[in-house]
Scaffold this active site. Structure first.
Site, short mmCIF file in Angstrom:
data_model
loop_
_atom_site.label_atom_id
_atom_site.label_comp_id
_atom_site.label_asym_id
_atom_site.label_seq_id
_atom_site.Cartn_x
_atom_site.Cartn_y
_atom_site.Cartn_z
N LYS A 89 2.26 0.70 -4.65
CA LYS A 89 0.88 0.27 -4.91
C LYS A 89 0.55 0.20 -6.40
O LYS A 89 -0.29 -0.57 -6.83
CB LYS A 89 -0.10 1.19 -4.19
CG LYS A 89 -0.03 1.01 -2.69
CD LYS A 89 -1.37 1.15 -2.03
CE LYS A 89 -1.32 0.72 -0.58
NZ LYS A 89 -0.50 1.62 0.24
N GLU A 111 -11.29 0.07 -2.55
CA GLU A 111 -11.43 0.74 -1.26
C GLU A 111 -10.13 1.51 -1.04
O GLU A 111 -9.10 1.16 -1.59
CB GLU A 111 -11.60 -0.28 -0.14
CG GLU A 111 -10.30 -0.89 0.40
CD GLU A 111 -9.49 -1.71 -0.59
OE1 GLU A 111 -10.09 -2.25 -1.55
OE2 GLU A 111 -8.25 -1.81 -0.43
N SER A 377 8.96 2.08 0.73
CA SER A 377 7.73 1.77 -0.02
C SER A 377 7.11 2.98 -0.70
O SER A 377 6.39 2.84 -1.68
CB SER A 377 6.72 1.11 0.92
OG SER A 377 6.49 1.93 2.06
C1 PLP Z 1 -0.25 1.49 1.57
C2 PLP Z 1 1.15 1.69 1.91
C3 PLP Z 1 1.86 0.82 2.76
C4 PLP Z 1 1.21 -0.33 3.46
O1 PLP Z 1 0.69 -1.32 2.63
P1 PLP Z 1 1.35 -2.75 2.45
O2 PLP Z 1 0.33 -3.51 1.71
O3 PLP Z 1 1.63 -3.30 3.80
O4 PLP Z 1 2.60 -2.57 1.68
C5 PLP Z 1 3.20 1.04 2.98
N1 PLP Z 1 3.84 2.09 2.42
C6 PLP Z 1 3.20 2.96 1.60
C7 PLP Z 1 3.98 4.09 1.02
C8 PLP Z 1 1.84 2.79 1.33
O5 PLP Z 1 1.22 3.67 0.52
#
Ligand code: PLP
Length: 394
Positions: A89, A111, A377
Site C-alpha cells: 500500500k 478511508e 502483498s
Molecule cells: C489492503 C491489502 C490487500 C488488499 O488490497 P488490494 O488493493 O486488493 O491489493 C492485500 N494484501 C494486503 C497485505 C493488504 O494490506
C-alpha cells in the site's frame, strides 16, 4: 500500456466516474493532470528515489525452494511484505502524496478498513508534513487498535464513522462526503484500484512498479523476463493490478487472482465479489458489487480484513469477464492453512490477505517446469491474534 482503457475510464463496460456534481471539478482536474504528472521526469525521479531509499525497493524476488518441492513446480515470491509499513500500500500512498503536492493540495483525507491504508497514508503525510484525516468505521476501530494507535502517533486525526455497519464502505462514504465539502484544498487518497476514474488507473500505475521489477528479476533468476503464471490476492485489486500490469497484453502469461471466499461462496459469509457480485455502482465506479436483489449492498465477510470490500476494481471485473484472468475463491480455512505452510516451509509469516494467493497452490496443479510468481502483498504481524485464535494444520 492501457489494457483497453478508454479516455473516460472504462475497461470494457466497467469503470467510469459516477460522482456527485460538486466533485466534478476535482475529479476532472485529476483526470486531466494525472498522466502528465506521472510521466514528468522530475516526478518519476522523486517517486523512484523514495521507493528505493524510503520503502526499500526493489522488493526481492525470492525462489521458495521448499514450497516449490512440496508442489512440484518452480515458485517465486514477490516480497511486498518487506516494504516499509509492511505491505504494497505504501507504493500508492507515496505516488498520490507527491501528486497531491504538485496539484497544490494542502489537506489529505483517506478511508481505511483494517487500517493498513490508513497507516500508509498517515506515514506519507507525516513524511511530507501534510495535514491528514482518516475515516474509519467504529467497528474497525475496535478491531484494529494497533493501527489506530500508529496513525495517531504519526499525527493523524482518526475520525470514527458510526453510520451503516461502521466498516470500510461507510468510511468510504464519509470520506467522499468530506471531499464534497472541501473540494479545493483536499486530495482524497484512495487505497486501491477502486473509485471513480482516474483512480483505478492511477493506483494501478503506481503499483505497476511490482511488475516492472518482476521483468528484470525474472530475467536474472530464470533467463526469461516473463513467468508462466502470476498469482495475487484481490481485495479492491491493487496488488494484483500492479503484479499483472506489464504482462496484461502478454498472452504467454496466465493471470490468477485469489478472492476471499470467507466461509464459502455458497454461504452468506463471503467476500467473493467476482463469483457472487452483480453489476452495480459503488463508490463512483460501475463494477461488480455484492448486493441484494433490490440493490442494497451486502456486507461482505472474510477472516482477512483487507479483502472484505463489497466491490472490485473495474479492471478485474473486465479481466474476469473477458477471461484474460482467472479468479479463484479461497476460503478462510484454506488461507489459514496456506499461511501456516509458508511459515513452516519458508519461515515467512504472510498477511492473511496474501495467504489467499498462496491458497491456490492446493487447488491448481502446475507443471514441474512452470515458473509461478506469487505476490506476498504484506506481512503477517498484524494478523498474529487471528493466527493464535485459529490454529491450522498443514
Ligand atoms: C489492503 C491489502 C490487500 C488488499 O488490497 P488490494 O488493493 O486488493 O491489493 C492485500 N494484501 C494486503 C497485505 C493488504 O494490506
Amino acid at each position: 500500456m492501457d489494457y483497453n482503457l478508454t479516455d473516460d475510464g472504462y475497461y470494457g463496460e466497467f469503470g467510469g466516474a459516477y460522482i456527485p456534481e460538486i466533485l466534478y471539478a476535482n475529479v476532472e482536474a485529476l483526470r486531466q493532470s494525472y498522466l502528465k504528472i506521472i510521466d514528468d521526469p522530475a516526478f518519476k525521479a522523486e517517486f523512484s528515489a523514495l521507493l528505493r531509499d524510503y520503502v526499500g525497493r526493489p522488493s526481492p524476488l525470492y525462489f521458495a525452494k521448499r514450497l516449490s518441492e512440496r508442489y512440484a513446480t518452480r515458485i517465486y515470491l514477490k516480497r511486498e511484505d518487506l516494504n516499509h509499513t509492511g505491505s504494497h500500500k505504501i507504493n500508492n500512498a507515496i505516488g498520490q502524496i507527491l501528486l497531491a503536492r504538485r496539484m497544490g493540495k494542502t489537506r489529505i483525507i483517506a478511508e481505511t478498513g483494517a487500517g493498513q491504508h490508513g497507516v500508509a497514508t498517515a506515514t506519507v503525510c507525516a513524511l511530507m508534513n501534510m495535514r491528514c484525516i482518516v475515516y474509519m468505521g467504529e467497528t474497525d476501530i475496535a478491531r484494529q487498535q494497533l493501527n489506530v494507535q500508529k496513525m495517531k502517533m504519526l499525527g493523524v486525526e482518526v475520525r470514527p464513522v458510526s453510520s451503516g455497519n461502521k466498516t470500510l464502505k461507510d468510511a468510504c462514504n464519509e470520506a467522499i462526503r468530506d471531499w464534497c465539502c472541501n473540494p479545493s484544498d483536499t486530495h482524497y487518497i484512495i487505497g486501491s484500484t477502486v473509485g471513480p476514474h482516474p483512480y483505478p488507473d492511477m493506483v494501478t500505475r503506481f503499483q505497476s512498479v511490482i511488475s516492472a521489477e518482476l521483468k528484470q528479476q525474472l530475467a536474472e533468476h530464470t533467463g526469461r523476463d516473463y513467468p508462466d503464471y502470476l498469482v495475487a490476492c484481490v481485495g479492491g485489486g491493487s496488488n494484483a493490478a500492479g503484479t499483472f500490469y506489464h504482462y496484461l497484453n502478454d498472452e504467454r502469461v496466465k493471470l490468477i487472482g485469489a478472492e476471499a471466499a470467507g466461509l464459502g461462496i455458497d454461504t452468506d459469509q463471503t467476500a467473493a465479489t467476482i463469483h457472487r457480485g452483480k453489476r452495480g455502482i459503488i463508490h463512483g465506479s460501475h463494477t461488480l458489487v455484492m448486493q441484494t436483489d433490490d440493490g442494497q449492498i451486502i456486507e461482505p465477510y472474510s477472516i482477512s480484513a483487507g479483502l472484505d470490500y463489497p466491490g472490485i476494481g473495474p479492471l478485474h471485473a473486465n479481466l474476469a469477464e473477458t477471461g484474460r484472468a482467472t479468479y479463484m475463491a479461497v476460503t478462510d480455512d484454506e488461507a489459514l492453512r496456506a499461511a501456516t505452510e509458508l511459515t513452516r516451509l519458508e519461515a515467512i509469516i504472510p498477511a492473511l490477505e496474501s495467504a489467499h494467493a498462496l491458497g491456490i497452490l492446493r487447488r491448481k496443479a502446475f507443471d514441474p517446469s512452470d515458473v509461478v510468481v506469487i505476490t506476498v502483498s504484506g506481512r503477517g504481524d498484524k494478523d498474529m491474534e487471528t493466527f493464535i485464535n485459529n490454529t491450522a494444520t498443514v
